[in-house]
Design a protein around this motif. Sequence first.
Motif, PDB file in Angstrom:
ATOM      1  N   PRO A  90      54.535  64.831  -8.664  1.00  0.00           N
ATOM      2  CA  PRO A  90      53.560  65.421  -7.727  1.00  0.00           C
ATOM      3  C   PRO A  90      54.202  65.575  -6.348  1.00  0.00           C
ATOM      4  O   PRO A  90      54.647  64.598  -5.751  1.00  0.00           O
ATOM      5  N   ASP A  91      54.275  66.802  -5.879  1.00  0.00           N
ATOM      6  CA  ASP A  91      54.904  67.075  -4.580  1.00  0.00           C
ATOM      7  C   ASP A  91      53.899  67.739  -3.644  1.00  0.00           C
ATOM      8  O   ASP A  91      52.973  68.437  -4.088  1.00  0.00           O
ATOM      9  N   GLY A  93      51.915  70.146  -1.497  1.00  0.00           N
ATOM     10  CA  GLY A  93      51.708  71.576  -1.661  1.00  0.00           C
ATOM     11  C   GLY A  93      51.371  71.977  -3.080  1.00  0.00           C
ATOM     12  O   GLY A  93      51.007  73.125  -3.338  1.00  0.00           O
ATOM     13  N   GLU A  94      51.472  71.028  -4.013  1.00  0.00           N
ATOM     14  CA  GLU A  94      51.175  71.325  -5.417  1.00  0.00           C
ATOM     15  C   GLU A  94      49.757  70.908  -5.794  1.00  0.00           C
ATOM     16  O   GLU A  94      49.231  69.917  -5.284  1.00  0.00           O
ATOM     17  N   VAL A  95      49.168  71.675  -6.687  1.00  0.00           N
ATOM     18  CA  VAL A  95      47.910  71.284  -7.319  1.00  0.00           C
ATOM     19  C   VAL A  95      48.297  70.663  -8.658  1.00  0.00           C
ATOM     20  O   VAL A  95      48.968  71.300  -9.475  1.00  0.00           O
ATOM     21  N   VAL A  96      47.919  69.405  -8.849  1.00  0.00           N
ATOM     22  CA  VAL A  96      48.239  68.695 -10.088  1.00  0.00           C
ATOM     23  C   VAL A  96      46.957  68.117 -10.673  1.00  0.00           C
ATOM     24  O   VAL A  96      45.943  67.971  -9.983  1.00  0.00           O
ATOM     25  N   TRP A  97      47.016  67.777 -11.947  1.00  0.00           N
ATOM     26  CA  TRP A  97      45.869  67.174 -12.616  1.00  0.00           C
ATOM     27  C   TRP A  97      46.106  65.686 -12.782  1.00  0.00           C
ATOM     28  O   TRP A  97      47.193  65.252 -13.168  1.00  0.00           O
ATOM     29  N   THR A  98      45.079  64.903 -12.466  1.00  0.00           N
ATOM     30  CA  THR A  98      45.129  63.460 -12.656  1.00  0.00           C
ATOM     31  C   THR A  98      43.707  62.975 -12.926  1.00  0.00           C
ATOM     32  O   THR A  98      42.738  63.719 -12.771  1.00  0.00           O
ATOM     33  N   TRP A  99      43.597  61.725 -13.348  1.00  0.00           N
ATOM     34  CA  TRP A  99      42.278  61.116 -13.531  1.00  0.00           C
ATOM     35  C   TRP A  99      41.738  60.761 -12.150  1.00  0.00           C
ATOM     36  O   TRP A  99      42.394  60.067 -11.375  1.00  0.00           O
ATOM     37  N   VAL A 100      40.539  61.261 -11.824  1.00  0.00           N
ATOM     38  CA  VAL A 100      39.940  60.987 -10.521  1.00  0.00           C
ATOM     39  C   VAL A 100      38.659  60.182 -10.733  1.00  0.00           C
ATOM     40  O   VAL A 100      37.748  60.629 -11.443  1.00  0.00           O
ATOM     41  N   PRO A 101      38.574  58.983 -10.145  1.00  0.00           N
ATOM     42  CA  PRO A 101      37.370  58.161 -10.324  1.00  0.00           C
ATOM     43  C   PRO A 101      36.180  58.749  -9.562  1.00  0.00           C
ATOM     44  O   PRO A 101      36.355  59.396  -8.528  1.00  0.00           O
ATOM     45  N   THR A 148      45.786  79.426 -10.579  1.00  0.00           N
ATOM     46  CA  THR A 148      46.078  79.162 -11.996  1.00  0.00           C
ATOM     47  C   THR A 148      45.734  77.743 -12.420  1.00  0.00           C
ATOM     48  O   THR A 148      45.798  77.424 -13.608  1.00  0.00           O
ATOM     49  N   TRP A 149      45.393  76.868 -11.478  1.00  0.00           N
ATOM     50  CA  TRP A 149      44.989  75.514 -11.844  1.00  0.00           C
ATOM     51  C   TRP A 149      43.637  75.513 -12.570  1.00  0.00           C
ATOM     52  O   TRP A 149      43.302  74.549 -13.239  1.00  0.00           O
ATOM     53  N   LEU A 171      50.334  61.385 -12.912  1.00  0.00           N
ATOM     54  CA  LEU A 171      50.234  62.843 -13.055  1.00  0.00           C
ATOM     55  C   LEU A 171      49.993  63.202 -14.514  1.00  0.00           C
ATOM     56  O   LEU A 171      50.723  62.776 -15.402  1.00  0.00           O
ATOM     57  N   ARG A 172      48.930  63.959 -14.785  1.00  0.00           N
ATOM     58  CA  ARG A 172      48.673  64.435 -16.147  1.00  0.00           C
ATOM     59  C   ARG A 172      49.472  65.705 -16.410  1.00  0.00           C
ATOM     60  O   ARG A 172      50.063  65.871 -17.458  1.00  0.00           O
ATOM     61  N   ARG A 173      49.467  66.616 -15.432  1.00  0.00           N
ATOM     62  CA  ARG A 173      50.276  67.831 -15.548  1.00  0.00           C
ATOM     63  C   ARG A 173      50.312  68.555 -14.208  1.00  0.00           C
ATOM     64  O   ARG A 173      49.389  68.453 -13.406  1.00  0.00           O
ATOM     65  N   GLU A 174      51.402  69.262 -13.985  1.00  0.00           N
ATOM     66  CA  GLU A 174      51.499  70.131 -12.816  1.00  0.00           C
ATOM     67  C   GLU A 174      50.737  71.409 -13.128  1.00  0.00           C
ATOM     68  O   GLU A 174      50.788  71.911 -14.248  1.00  0.00           O
ATOM     69  N   ALA A 175      50.036  71.935 -12.152  1.00  0.00           N
ATOM     70  CA  ALA A 175      49.253  73.149 -12.393  1.00  0.00           C
ATOM     71  C   ALA A 175      49.837  74.350 -11.663  1.00  0.00           C
ATOM     72  O   ALA A 175      50.106  75.376 -12.271  1.00  0.00           O
ATOM     73  N   ALA A 176      50.030  74.208 -10.366  1.00  0.00           N
ATOM     74  CA  ALA A 176      50.532  75.344  -9.577  1.00  0.00           C
ATOM     75  C   ALA A 176      50.875  74.850  -8.181  1.00  0.00           C
ATOM     76  O   ALA A 176      50.457  73.774  -7.755  1.00  0.00           O
ATOM     77  N   ALA A 177      51.625  75.660  -7.469  1.00  0.00           N
ATOM     78  CA  ALA A 177      51.890  75.393  -6.056  1.00  0.00           C
ATOM     79  C   ALA A 177      50.945  76.275  -5.257  1.00  0.00           C
ATOM     80  O   ALA A 177      50.846  77.483  -5.511  1.00  0.00           O
ATOM     81  N   LEU A 178      50.229  75.685  -4.321  1.00  0.00           N
ATOM     82  CA  LEU A 178      49.359  76.463  -3.452  1.00  0.00           C
ATOM     83  C   LEU A 178      50.253  77.228  -2.479  1.00  0.00           C
ATOM     84  O   LEU A 178      51.193  76.655  -1.920  1.00  0.00           O
ATOM     85  N   ASP A 179      49.978  78.518  -2.280  1.00  0.00           N
ATOM     86  CA  ASP A 179      50.827  79.289  -1.366  1.00  0.00           C
ATOM     87  C   ASP A 179      50.716  78.722   0.048  1.00  0.00           C
ATOM     88  O   ASP A 179      49.723  78.098   0.426  1.00  0.00           O
ATOM     89  N   LEU A 180      51.767  78.936   0.826  1.00  0.00           N
ATOM     90  CA  LEU A 180      51.879  78.334   2.155  1.00  0.00           C
ATOM     91  C   LEU A 180      50.724  78.730   3.066  1.00  0.00           C
ATOM     92  O   LEU A 180      50.211  77.903   3.831  1.00  0.00           O
TER      93      LEU A 180
END
Length: 200
Positions: A90-91, A93-101, A148-149, A171-180
């Motif tokens: 997870p970096d 600027g990226e949209v990633v999927w994870t478990w969120v309580p 695309t997320w 991190l469950r999976r990377e989805a996309a990078a949000l544009d600047l």
Amino acid sequence: MRGASRISAAPLSRAAIVTTVTQRTGLLGALQRLFLPSSRPSATMTAPAPHTAPEREEPGRTGTTATVEITPPGRGGLQVTYAPARDGDPDAGEVVWTWVPYTENDGRGKDRPVLVIGRQSADRVYAVRLTSKAHDGDRDFLAIGSGTWDAQGRPSWVDIEQIYSVHNDGLRREAAALDLERFVRVADALHKRYGWVVGN
């Protein structure tokens, strides 16, 4: 014999009746005995303990890799950066999927996309959650459009009120990078809200 006194037979006990039936009927009598209370103490039957599998740590949900909601750091306590890289981590600027309580913190939650906004430590990042539920006019949410997320192409809103700590292995999976351009809008909203430093 006429005139002789009658001798009344004493009533047979239940056990005696069963004994007589057993002698006469064999197996049937033996089966009937199973329903009579035994005069001998019966052995206590102990059910075997159910086999319990060891708890398996689920990335982002349990254990040391769990995603947790945190109190937003104070002014200057977080640096918002932009450094997306398709490297499996997870970096910012990226949209990633994870478990969120859920906010109740009662163990419930769900997989959802979050936007990484900066690094917390070597193995954790700061993130804000995304939602497809409309929040137009809500100061705690910022509309960022679709990406695309979301497989259904629905527009998204960033929740700038709730901040999460996400482990690299959560991190469950990377989805996309949000544009600047859109990321800068999010960073500006966070800077105005919390006074955080913006820039790499």
